[in-house]
Design an enzyme around this catalytic site. Structure first.
Site, short mmCIF file in Angstrom:
data_model
loop_
_atom_site.label_atom_id
_atom_site.label_comp_id
_atom_site.label_asym_id
_atom_site.label_seq_id
_atom_site.Cartn_x
_atom_site.Cartn_y
_atom_site.Cartn_z
N SER A 92 0.85 -1.19 0.00
CA SER A 92 0.00 0.00 0.00
C SER A 92 0.88 1.23 0.00
O SER A 92 1.96 1.24 0.59
CB SER A 92 -0.93 0.01 1.22
OG SER A 92 -0.18 0.04 2.42
N HIS A 96 1.92 12.36 -0.91
CA HIS A 96 1.43 13.72 -0.77
C HIS A 96 2.51 14.69 -1.27
O HIS A 96 3.46 15.01 -0.54
CB HIS A 96 1.12 14.04 0.70
CG HIS A 96 0.00 13.24 1.28
ND1 HIS A 96 -1.31 13.44 0.93
CD2 HIS A 96 0.01 12.23 2.21
CE1 HIS A 96 -2.08 12.60 1.61
NE2 HIS A 96 -1.31 11.86 2.39
N HIS A 106 -2.98 7.33 -4.22
CA HIS A 106 -3.03 6.16 -3.36
C HIS A 106 -3.12 4.92 -4.23
O HIS A 106 -3.76 4.93 -5.29
CB HIS A 106 -4.26 6.23 -2.45
CG HIS A 106 -4.72 4.90 -1.93
ND1 HIS A 106 -5.77 4.19 -2.52
CD2 HIS A 106 -4.27 4.13 -0.92
CE1 HIS A 106 -5.94 3.07 -1.87
NE2 HIS A 106 -5.04 3.00 -0.90
N ASN A 108 -3.01 0.32 -3.82
CA ASN A 108 -2.96 -0.83 -2.91
C ASN A 108 -3.24 -2.10 -3.71
O ASN A 108 -4.12 -2.11 -4.56
CB ASN A 108 -4.00 -0.65 -1.80
CG ASN A 108 -4.14 -1.88 -0.92
OD1 ASN A 108 -4.97 -2.74 -1.17
ND2 ASN A 108 -3.32 -1.94 0.11
N VAL A 109 -2.46 -3.13 -3.47
CA VAL A 109 -2.78 -4.47 -3.99
C VAL A 109 -2.57 -5.45 -2.85
O VAL A 109 -1.58 -5.35 -2.11
CB VAL A 109 -1.93 -4.86 -5.21
CG1 VAL A 109 -2.44 -4.17 -6.47
CG2 VAL A 109 -0.45 -4.53 -5.02
N ARG A 110 -3.49 -6.39 -2.69
CA ARG A 110 -3.47 -7.22 -1.49
C ARG A 110 -4.08 -8.60 -1.74
O ARG A 110 -4.79 -8.82 -2.73
CB ARG A 110 -4.25 -6.51 -0.38
CG ARG A 110 -5.70 -6.23 -0.75
CD ARG A 110 -6.39 -5.34 0.27
NE ARG A 110 -7.77 -5.08 -0.12
CZ ARG A 110 -8.16 -4.10 -0.92
NH1 ARG A 110 -7.27 -3.28 -1.44
NH2 ARG A 110 -9.43 -3.94 -1.23
N HIS A 180 -20.62 11.38 4.80
CA HIS A 180 -21.03 12.44 5.71
C HIS A 180 -20.87 13.83 5.09
O HIS A 180 -21.46 14.79 5.58
CB HIS A 180 -20.23 12.35 7.01
CG HIS A 180 -18.75 12.54 6.85
ND1 HIS A 180 -17.95 11.62 6.24
CD2 HIS A 180 -17.94 13.57 7.22
CE1 HIS A 180 -16.70 12.06 6.24
NE2 HIS A 180 -16.66 13.25 6.83
N GLY A 274 -2.30 -4.09 13.95
CA GLY A 274 -1.16 -3.74 13.11
C GLY A 274 -0.37 -2.59 13.70
O GLY A 274 -0.73 -2.01 14.73
N ARG A 275 0.69 -2.24 13.06
CA ARG A 275 1.60 -1.19 13.55
C ARG A 275 1.03 0.17 13.18
O ARG A 275 0.94 0.54 12.00
CB ARG A 275 2.98 -1.40 12.92
CG ARG A 275 4.07 -0.48 13.43
CD ARG A 275 5.40 -0.97 12.87
NE ARG A 275 6.51 -0.17 13.36
CZ ARG A 275 7.13 0.77 12.63
NH1 ARG A 275 6.70 1.03 11.41
NH2 ARG A 275 8.16 1.42 13.12
#
Length: 315
Positions: A92, A96, A106, A108-110, A180, A274-275
């Site tokens: 991930s 910025h 951004h 991410n591959v998982r 929201h 997780g960390r």
């Protein structure tokens, strides 16, 4: 494993993901000119840059975690897997840039695997699925940038059927949405989850072997630098002032709100113990909030809201 789970290869996925982290990191470091800090921890590697030449803050993470019971964020949409031991791995990244004319990005591959619970019979098989995607969050909109980003995504998914890109684009538009605030986070991109033997969804129930699913995951991961860095190169020398930086900080607040309120990846990481430093590296370094602010009529800031922060067919 037997049946439709035969052929799943966790080692191949891990090998690809670790290599992808190295490849993306090398490309980003060449572009910025400063190295990312390598921070190895027991279940992964976090690579972070702060106050770079181009990136004000960014991170590229690899993690490989296991647990005895899937956390709530994972079972909310797969309740039949509650109570199973699990394994998850992924790359991930969030970037910025300092220049407000350069967008945040951004990707991410998982991969997730839910194993049979202790004492289950041979009829209960492991369940695997792949997920990921990429999206872009501009602060000032440029049509050629949005078209380039989406066309790169569309080209990457072209070998997997003509409906795959439109389906994953729509999914991204719906996922990266601040309910929201009733507004998108950015211009979207592609997003997919639960990719397994059933194919890419949207009514397609044809059998997809693991190899085809894995190829799609790789196509997405391999295309990120081509989708993003040409945009950064095009915008990096544009002059800006306090007005643009101020608006960038305001819009970054929306990024923080989404990640902390709606993002399943953030919730999964925190719920699975997780960390925190690695999970929250996605946060921008400088952010502002204002009460009931609206952009000036006819301004570039209003153009972002009017022309870019809404679903469009870019490719």
């Amino acid at each position: 494993m037997t049946g439709k789970t035969a052929g799943f290869d966790a080692d191949a996925v891990r090998h690809y993901l670790t290599g992808l982290r190295v490849k993306i990191l090398a490309g980003l470091e060449r572009f910025d000119g400063k190295p990312f800090k390598r921070d190895a921890w027991e279940r992964g590697m976090s690579c972070v840059i702060e106050e770079g030449n181009f990136f004000e803050r960014g991170g590229v993470n690899f993690s490989h975690v296991t647990g005895e019971e899937l956390p709530a964020s994972a079972t909310a949409h797969r309740p039949e897997l509650a109570g199973r031991p699990w394994e998850a791995m992924g790359v991930s990244l969030v970037l910025h840039p300092r220049n407000p004319y350069c967008p945040t990005a951004h990707a991410n591959v998982r991969c997730f695997v839910a194993y049979p619970p202790l004492g289950a019979g041979p009829e209960v098989q492991p369940v695997w699925w792949l997920g990921g995607g990429m999206d872009m969050t501009p602060y000032y909109g440029f049509e050629e940038d949005a078209k380039h980003f989406h066309q790169t995504c569309k080209t990457a998914l072209a070998p997997f059927g003509e409906q795959t890109y439109p389906h994953y684009k729509k999914w991204c538009d719906e996922y990266f949405y601040l309910k929201h605030r009733d507004e998108p986070r950015g211009i979207g991109g592609i997003f997919f989850d639960d990719l397994n033997e059933a194919g890419p969804g949207n009514g397609d129930k044809s059998f997809w072997p693991f190899s085809k699913c894995f190829n799609l995951l790789q196509a997405v991961g391999n295309s990120f630098l081509d989708a993003y860095l040409p945009i950064c190169e095009r915008r990096k020398d544009m002059l800006y002032g306090e007005r643009e930086r101020d608006f960038q900080a305001y819009r970054r607040g929306r990024y923080v709100e989404f990640n902390l309120v709606w993002d399943r990846g953030t919730l999964f990481g925190l719920q699975s113990k997780g960390r925190a430093e690695s999970i929250l590296m996605s946060m921008p370094p400088l952010v502002k909030w204002r009460y009931d602010w609206t952009p000036e009529k006819g301004s570039p800031e209003e153009k972002l809201y009017r022309d870019f922060l809404r679903p469009r067919e870019w490719a």
